[in-house]
Design a protein around this motif. Structure first.
Motif, PDB file in Angstrom:
ATOM      1  N   CYS A  65       0.828  -1.210   0.000  1.00 48.61           N
ATOM      2  CA  CYS A  65       0.000   0.000   0.000  1.00 48.61           C
ATOM      3  C   CYS A  65       0.862   1.258   0.000  1.00 48.61           C
ATOM      4  N   GLU A  69       0.891   2.553  -4.618  1.00 53.80           N
ATOM      5  CA  GLU A  69      -0.505   2.961  -4.458  1.00 53.80           C
ATOM      6  C   GLU A  69      -1.367   2.553  -5.645  1.00 53.80           C
ATOM      7  N   GLU A  72      -3.683  -2.785  -7.532  1.00 54.80           N
ATOM      8  CA  GLU A  72      -5.089  -3.097  -7.279  1.00 54.80           C
ATOM      9  C   GLU A  72      -5.323  -4.591  -7.057  1.00 54.80           C
ATOM     10  N   PRO A  75      -6.967  -4.519  -3.054  1.00 56.14           N
ATOM     11  CA  PRO A  75      -7.093  -3.163  -2.513  1.00 56.14           C
ATOM     12  C   PRO A  75      -7.682  -3.148  -1.096  1.00 56.14           C
ATOM     13  N   MET A  76      -6.992  -2.428  -0.216  1.00 55.56           N
ATOM     14  CA  MET A  76      -7.451  -2.248   1.159  1.00 55.56           C
ATOM     15  C   MET A  76      -7.112  -0.846   1.615  1.00 55.56           C
ATOM     16  N   THR A  77      -7.981  -0.307   2.423  1.00 53.33           N
ATOM     17  CA  THR A  77      -7.699   0.997   3.012  1.00 53.33           C
ATOM     18  C   THR A  77      -6.820   0.802   4.234  1.00 53.33           C
ATOM     19  N   VAL A  78      -6.241   1.884   4.706  1.00 51.18           N
ATOM     20  CA  VAL A  78      -5.435   1.839   5.920  1.00 51.18           C
ATOM     21  C   VAL A  78      -6.293   1.354   7.090  1.00 51.18           C
ATOM     22  N   ALA A  79      -7.539   1.788   7.139  1.00 50.42           N
ATOM     23  CA  ALA A  79      -8.439   1.353   8.221  1.00 50.42           C
ATOM     24  C   ALA A  79      -8.669  -0.159   8.175  1.00 50.42           C
ATOM     25  N   GLU A  80      -8.816  -0.707   6.978  1.00 44.21           N
ATOM     26  CA  GLU A  80      -9.000  -2.154   6.847  1.00 44.21           C
ATOM     27  C   GLU A  80      -7.752  -2.913   7.287  1.00 44.21           C
ATOM     28  N   GLU A  82      -5.524  -1.841   9.412  1.00 44.56           N
ATOM     29  CA  GLU A  82      -5.445  -1.697  10.860  1.00 44.56           C
ATOM     30  C   GLU A  82      -6.376  -2.684  11.558  1.00 44.56           C
TER      31      GLU A  82
END
Length: 89
Positions: A65, A69, A72, A75-80, A82
């Motif tokens: 990540c 960037e 794909e 794909p995961m967000t930083v929140a995911e 965490e």
């Protein structure tokens, strides 16, 4: 069917295979009346190996990540990421 394994997955797979062997030893020990202490120690080793494999998988995803960037593939967000990390903590 054989699937190509990239360099980041190989150590994780090795760790998981080792954990599988340890888990088989735990099952055998229980089935054969192994000593409680030995069973628990081996079970703790399995648990630790699985946790380490999980952390390594998450660490690799975090690195991808940060460094790529545009990737794909998963794909995961930083929140995911965490949240995944915290499930192992």
């Amino acid at each position: 069917m054989s699937v190509a394994v990239d360099a980041t997955q190989k150590p994780v797979l090795n760790r998981l295979r080792r954990a599988r062997g340890q888990l088989n030893a735990v099952i055998d020990a229980i089935e054969n009346g192994g000593k409680c202490r030995d069973v628990v120690i081996q079970l703790a080793a399995v648990s630790s190996a699985l946790d380490r494999a999980g952390f390594q998988i998450i660490s690799t995803a975090m690195q991808k990540c940060v460094t790529d960037e545009q990737d794909e593939s998963d794909p995961m967000t930083v929140a995911e990421l965490e949240k995944l990390f915290m499930t192992l903590a």
